[in-house]
Write an enzyme that holds these catalytic residues in place. Structure first.
Site, PDB file in Angstrom:
ATOM      1  N   LYS A  39      33.954  48.774  42.383  1.00 37.08           N
ATOM      2  CA  LYS A  39      34.251  48.275  43.728  1.00 37.08           C
ATOM      3  C   LYS A  39      34.142  49.435  44.702  1.00 37.08           C
ATOM      4  O   LYS A  39      34.808  50.452  44.539  1.00 37.08           O
ATOM      5  CB  LYS A  39      35.660  47.681  43.792  1.00 37.08           C
ATOM      6  N   ASP A  66      33.937  45.958  49.166  1.00 36.31           N
ATOM      7  CA  ASP A  66      35.241  45.532  49.705  1.00 36.31           C
ATOM      8  C   ASP A  66      35.359  45.990  51.159  1.00 36.31           C
ATOM      9  O   ASP A  66      36.024  46.975  51.452  1.00 36.31           O
ATOM     10  CB  ASP A  66      36.348  46.137  48.829  1.00 36.31           C
ATOM     11  N   LEU A  67      34.684  45.248  52.052  1.00 41.13           N
ATOM     12  CA  LEU A  67      34.683  45.645  53.466  1.00 41.13           C
ATOM     13  C   LEU A  67      35.722  44.873  54.277  1.00 41.13           C
ATOM     14  O   LEU A  67      35.941  45.189  55.448  1.00 41.13           O
ATOM     15  CB  LEU A  67      33.287  45.437  54.074  1.00 41.13           C
ATOM     16  N   LYS A  68      36.310  43.851  53.704  1.00 42.18           N
ATOM     17  CA  LYS A  68      37.354  43.050  54.371  1.00 42.18           C
ATOM     18  C   LYS A  68      36.969  42.752  55.819  1.00 42.18           C
ATOM     19  O   LYS A  68      37.674  43.088  56.770  1.00 42.18           O
ATOM     20  CB  LYS A  68      38.713  43.763  54.313  1.00 42.18           C
ATOM     21  N   HIS A  70      36.524  41.149  59.338  1.00 40.51           N
ATOM     22  CA  HIS A  70      37.453  40.367  60.172  1.00 40.51           C
ATOM     23  C   HIS A  70      37.026  40.573  61.621  1.00 40.51           C
ATOM     24  O   HIS A  70      37.355  41.587  62.236  1.00 40.51           O
ATOM     25  CB  HIS A  70      38.895  40.869  59.947  1.00 40.51           C
ATOM     26  N   ASP A  71      36.262  39.595  62.155  1.00 42.08           N
ATOM     27  CA  ASP A  71      35.749  39.744  63.525  1.00 42.08           C
ATOM     28  C   ASP A  71      35.401  38.346  64.021  1.00 42.08           C
ATOM     29  O   ASP A  71      35.688  37.358  63.335  1.00 42.08           O
ATOM     30  CB  ASP A  71      34.529  40.685  63.512  1.00 42.08           C
ATOM     31  N   THR A  75      29.658  37.814  64.724  1.00 42.92           N
ATOM     32  CA  THR A  75      29.532  39.183  64.209  1.00 42.92           C
ATOM     33  C   THR A  75      29.626  39.213  62.687  1.00 42.92           C
ATOM     34  O   THR A  75      28.850  39.917  62.020  1.00 42.92           O
ATOM     35  CB  THR A  75      30.632  40.068  64.830  1.00 42.92           C
ATOM     36  N   THR A 125      48.019  43.034  49.344  1.00 40.55           N
ATOM     37  CA  THR A 125      49.069  43.243  48.336  1.00 40.55           C
ATOM     38  C   THR A 125      50.017  44.365  48.736  1.00 40.55           C
ATOM     39  O   THR A 125      51.063  44.541  48.123  1.00 40.55           O
ATOM     40  CB  THR A 125      48.443  43.549  46.952  1.00 40.55           C
ATOM     41  N   GLY A 215      42.579  50.870  40.773  1.00 41.46           N
ATOM     42  CA  GLY A 215      42.158  52.152  41.328  1.00 41.46           C
ATOM     43  C   GLY A 215      43.049  53.288  40.861  1.00 41.46           C
ATOM     44  O   GLY A 215      42.777  53.943  39.845  1.00 41.46           O
ATOM     45  N   ARG A 216      44.150  53.510  41.578  1.00 46.26           N
ATOM     46  CA  ARG A 216      44.959  54.707  41.327  1.00 46.26           C
ATOM     47  C   ARG A 216      45.513  54.858  39.921  1.00 46.26           C
ATOM     48  O   ARG A 216      45.586  56.000  39.429  1.00 46.26           O
ATOM     49  CB  ARG A 216      46.064  54.796  42.392  1.00 46.26           C
TER      50      ARG A 216
HETATM   51  O1  C5P Z   1      44.789  51.968  43.679  1.00 42.05           O
HETATM   52  P1  C5P Z   1      44.992  50.501  43.512  1.00 42.05           P
HETATM   53  O2  C5P Z   1      44.928  50.045  42.072  1.00 42.05           O
HETATM   54  O3  C5P Z   1      46.213  49.989  44.242  1.00 42.05           O
HETATM   55  O4  C5P Z   1      43.695  49.868  44.210  1.00 42.05           O
HETATM   56  C1  C5P Z   1      43.602  48.532  44.585  1.00 42.05           C
HETATM   57  C2  C5P Z   1      42.293  48.320  45.288  1.00 42.05           C
HETATM   58  O5  C5P Z   1      42.200  46.957  45.676  1.00 42.05           O
HETATM   59  C3  C5P Z   1      42.112  49.149  46.554  1.00 42.05           C
HETATM   60  O6  C5P Z   1      40.751  49.510  46.612  1.00 42.05           O
HETATM   61  C4  C5P Z   1      42.454  48.192  47.680  1.00 42.05           C
HETATM   62  O7  C5P Z   1      41.701  48.467  48.844  1.00 42.05           O
HETATM   63  C5  C5P Z   1      42.016  46.859  47.082  1.00 42.05           C
HETATM   64  N1  C5P Z   1      42.724  45.681  47.613  1.00 42.05           N
HETATM   65  C6  C5P Z   1      44.079  45.536  47.588  1.00 42.05           C
HETATM   66  N2  C5P Z   1      44.680  44.435  48.119  1.00 42.05           N
HETATM   67  C7  C5P Z   1      43.943  43.450  48.654  1.00 42.05           C
HETATM   68  C8  C5P Z   1      42.558  43.563  48.680  1.00 42.05           C
HETATM   69  C9  C5P Z   1      41.957  44.706  48.123  1.00 42.05           C
HETATM   70  O8  C5P Z   1      44.767  46.395  47.065  1.00 42.05           O
HETATM   71  N3  C5P Z   1      44.534  42.360  49.130  1.00 42.05           N
END
Ligand code: C5P
Length: 251
Positions: A39, A66-68, A70-71, A75, A125, A215-216
């Site tokens: 992602k 994952d550009l989310k 919102h406009d 656009t 989240t 991610g983290r």
């Molecule tokens: O580091 P972590 O496991 O929290 O990463 C979660 C990923 O999911 C991040 O890239 C975050 O931008 C993305 N995300 C999120 N909540 C959302 C949509 C996407 O945490 N509602």
């Protein structure tokens, strides 16, 4: 609407949230021959743009962008058209952009990028009830998620991004059709960071998640490659215990 491709079985998607592409590429090198689904979010896309998507998809397959968005509807529709031809499997937009914006994105996808799956983000989240109240959205988050998820589903998106705690009520409300892509995954012993509505990987899959985004807990582990492989093995094991032929039933 043209048919959308059948999604792959539940999998781990690595959120490539590092400041530069070299860090991610070193991790991918350490993981070879495993090829994580990736992602790409705002951090890397704003720095490297579509070239990064083309480069990484050559080995990782189509990416999750994952550009989310919102406009205003025009656009967002044009932005979706601009992605035509890029190797992207999933693109996110905010359900809070409203019905017309979501429909404009779906129409643009149908016309210009039929292989792309659109995902609506309902409530981040990282947002808890206090944050929602501050924004004028009546808590609890779960109700806002169900309302926004229903709206996005009606507008024709392919799936939703939601917290693990909302998978089960969304499945109950919307049935087995939509992809439910779930961040906020925290294996026991890992830090929550800014995520508020979290669950472990096996629990999230048992709730009916389509894919997990992490991610983290991987990137900040002392050995990120080992953390990825451990989590991937846990997900594959949990998946084999959850027969795909038994999806949650419609209400
Ligand atoms: O580091 P972590 O496991 O929290 O990463 C979660 C990923 O999911 C991040 O890239 C975050 O931008 C993305 N995300 C999120 N909540 C959302 C949509 C996407 O945490 N509602």
């Amino acid at each position: 609407m043209p048919p959308t491709p059948t999604p792959a079985p539940p999998d781990l998607i690595l959120a490539a949230d590092l400041p530069d592409r070299g860090g991610v590429e070193r991790l991918l090198g350490a993981l070879a021959p495993a090829r994580p689904r990736l992602k790409v979010g705002l951090q890397l896309f704003t720095r490297y743009g579509p070239d990064l998507v083309r480069a990484w998809s050559a080995s990782a397959g189509p990416l999750f962008l994952d550009l989310k968005l919102h406009d205003i509807p025009n656009t967002v529709g044009r932005a979706v058209e601009s992605l035509a031809g890029l190797p992207v499997e999933y693109l996110t937009l905010h359900a809070l952009g409203g019905r017309a914006m979501l429909e404009a994105a779906v129409a643009a996808r149908d016309n210009a990028a039929p292989g792309l799956r659109l995902l609506a983000v309902t409530v981040l989240t990282s947002h808890g009830d206090t944050d929602l109240a501050e924004l004028g959205i009546r808590p609890p988050a779960r109700e806002a998620v169900l309302r926004l998820g229903g709206l996005a589903h009606e507008a024709g998106v392919d799936g939703l991004v939601c917290s693990p705690l909302e998978v089960s009520p969304l499945r109950e409300a919307l049935g087995p059709g939509p992809d439910l892509i779930v961040p906020g995954i925290r294996p026991a012993g890992t830090a929550r960071g800014d995520q508020q509505r979290v669950l472990g990987p096996e629990e999230a899959l048992a709730e009916g998640a389509t894919h997990l985004v992490v991610g983290r807990p991987i990137l900040e582990a002392s050995d990120p490659a080992a953390a990825y492989l451990d989590l991937k093995a846990r997900i594959d094991r949990a998946r084999s215990l959850e027969p795909l032929s038994d999806p949650p039933s419609r209400p």
